[in-house]
Design an enzyme around this catalytic site. Structure first.
Site, PDB file in Angstrom:
ATOM      1  N   SER A 141      45.169  43.862  44.129  1.00  0.00           N
ATOM      2  CA  SER A 141      44.770  42.790  45.041  1.00  0.00           C
ATOM      3  C   SER A 141      45.820  41.701  45.025  1.00  0.00           C
ATOM      4  O   SER A 141      46.490  41.468  44.006  1.00  0.00           O
ATOM      5  CB  SER A 141      43.426  42.199  44.609  1.00  0.00           C
ATOM      6  OG  SER A 141      43.171  40.981  45.298  1.00  0.00           O
ATOM      7  N   TYR A 152      38.365  38.384  38.174  1.00  0.00           N
ATOM      8  CA  TYR A 152      38.795  39.435  39.098  1.00  0.00           C
ATOM      9  C   TYR A 152      40.317  39.471  39.198  1.00  0.00           C
ATOM     10  O   TYR A 152      40.927  40.549  39.158  1.00  0.00           O
ATOM     11  CB  TYR A 152      38.175  39.190  40.473  1.00  0.00           C
ATOM     12  CG  TYR A 152      38.683  40.100  41.557  1.00  0.00           C
ATOM     13  CD1 TYR A 152      38.261  41.424  41.635  1.00  0.00           C
ATOM     14  CD2 TYR A 152      39.577  39.632  42.520  1.00  0.00           C
ATOM     15  CE1 TYR A 152      38.723  42.264  42.647  1.00  0.00           C
ATOM     16  CE2 TYR A 152      40.041  40.455  43.533  1.00  0.00           C
ATOM     17  CZ  TYR A 152      39.614  41.776  43.589  1.00  0.00           C
ATOM     18  OH  TYR A 152      40.083  42.599  44.582  1.00  0.00           O
ATOM     19  N   LYS A 156      42.648  42.707  38.067  1.00  0.00           N
ATOM     20  CA  LYS A 156      43.593  43.388  38.954  1.00  0.00           C
ATOM     21  C   LYS A 156      45.015  43.281  38.418  1.00  0.00           C
ATOM     22  O   LYS A 156      45.809  44.236  38.539  1.00  0.00           O
ATOM     23  CB  LYS A 156      43.496  42.804  40.366  1.00  0.00           C
ATOM     24  CG  LYS A 156      42.219  43.180  41.107  1.00  0.00           C
ATOM     25  CD  LYS A 156      42.074  44.694  41.263  1.00  0.00           C
ATOM     26  CE  LYS A 156      40.957  45.073  42.211  1.00  0.00           C
ATOM     27  NZ  LYS A 156      40.780  46.545  42.327  1.00  0.00           N
TER      28      LYS A 156
END
Length: 248
Positions: A141, A152, A156
């Site tokens: 991402s 998050y 990633k």
């Protein structure tokens, strides 16, 4: 039966489904893997019809954070060499970080969903990867490169470091490992009901091309990295973000 076999996690919707369709059109048999059996089955049937090749796409339901459930994927491979593994499962998981226990649960959930799923699926299929010529592709991402997603983003970003190690490990066997890092992609379930018109407009304005991405944009990058044409590309992070973050 296709000459090549691809396994795509998170293949029921959005980017994963677009990747599965693209690989099927490229002549691969595809296993789409995810937790929601009904969604996966419906997607497999739809993609079969769209690619015009009956049985090209099959569904395997498994929770990839559970090591015992990886056997379902291995069994579905049925002894065939695996040419392509696309680790697309994951997403942003919320939580309540108001306590240390809540913070720990939030971080573990995001690491499990975005990192552990990729590690376990790849490790389970490692013995079956075609040598030479196998492809491992991780879907990351833009948040890994510019932040903004907390746990998050960190999860990633962890995929990038692991991809570099895995590329070094598998390179001598002529297996490539690469990361595709999408920017803002509309037409997916990622934002759920969190996206507002203002949020959409802000993300589009941050691009250099003046539009949101669509799942097919990411699928095109995966299809290239999965192809024989990309045999000299490994250990790379390919940003597909409309210029929101410049390459470096």
């Amino acid at each position: 039966m296709g000459e090549r076999l691809a396994v795509v996690s998170g293949g029921g919707t959005g980017i994963g489904a677009a990747v599965a369709l693209g690989l099927a059109k490229d002549g691969c048999d595809v296993l789409v893997v995810g937790r929601r059996a009904d969604v996966l089955l419906a997607t497999a049937q739809r993609l079969d019809a769209e690619c015009g090749r009956a049985g090209a796409v099959r569904a395997v339901s498994a929770d990839l954070t559970d090591p015992e459930q990886l056997d379902r994927v291995v069994e579905a491979v049925a002894g065939r060499p695996v040419d392509v593994v696309v680790n697309n499962a994951g997403g942003y998981l919320g939580g309540d970080p108001s306590t240390l226990a809540g913070t720990a649960a939030h971080w573990r959930a995001n690491l499990d969903a975005n990192v552990l799923t990729a590690v376990l699926l790849t490790e389970a299929l490692l013995p079956a990867l075609r040598r030479p010529g196998g492809r491992v592709i991780l879907v990351s991402s833009i948040a890994a490169q510019r932040g903004g997603g907390g746990a998050y983003s960190a999860a990633k970003a962890a995929l990038h470091g692991w991809a570099y190690d895995l590329a070094g490990q598998l390179g001598p066997e002529q297996i490539t490992v690469n990361v595709v890092s999408p920017g803002y992609v509309a037409e997916t379930e990622f934002f759920g009901d969190r996206m507002t018109p203002e949020g959409h407009a802000k993300r589009v304005a941050a691009t250099l091309v003046g539009r949101a991405g669509v799942p097919d944009d990411i699928a095109a990058a995966v299809r290239y990295l999965a192809s024989p044409a990309a045999g000299y590309v490994t250990g790379q992070v390919l940003g597909v973000n409309g210029g929101s973050v410049l390459g470096r």
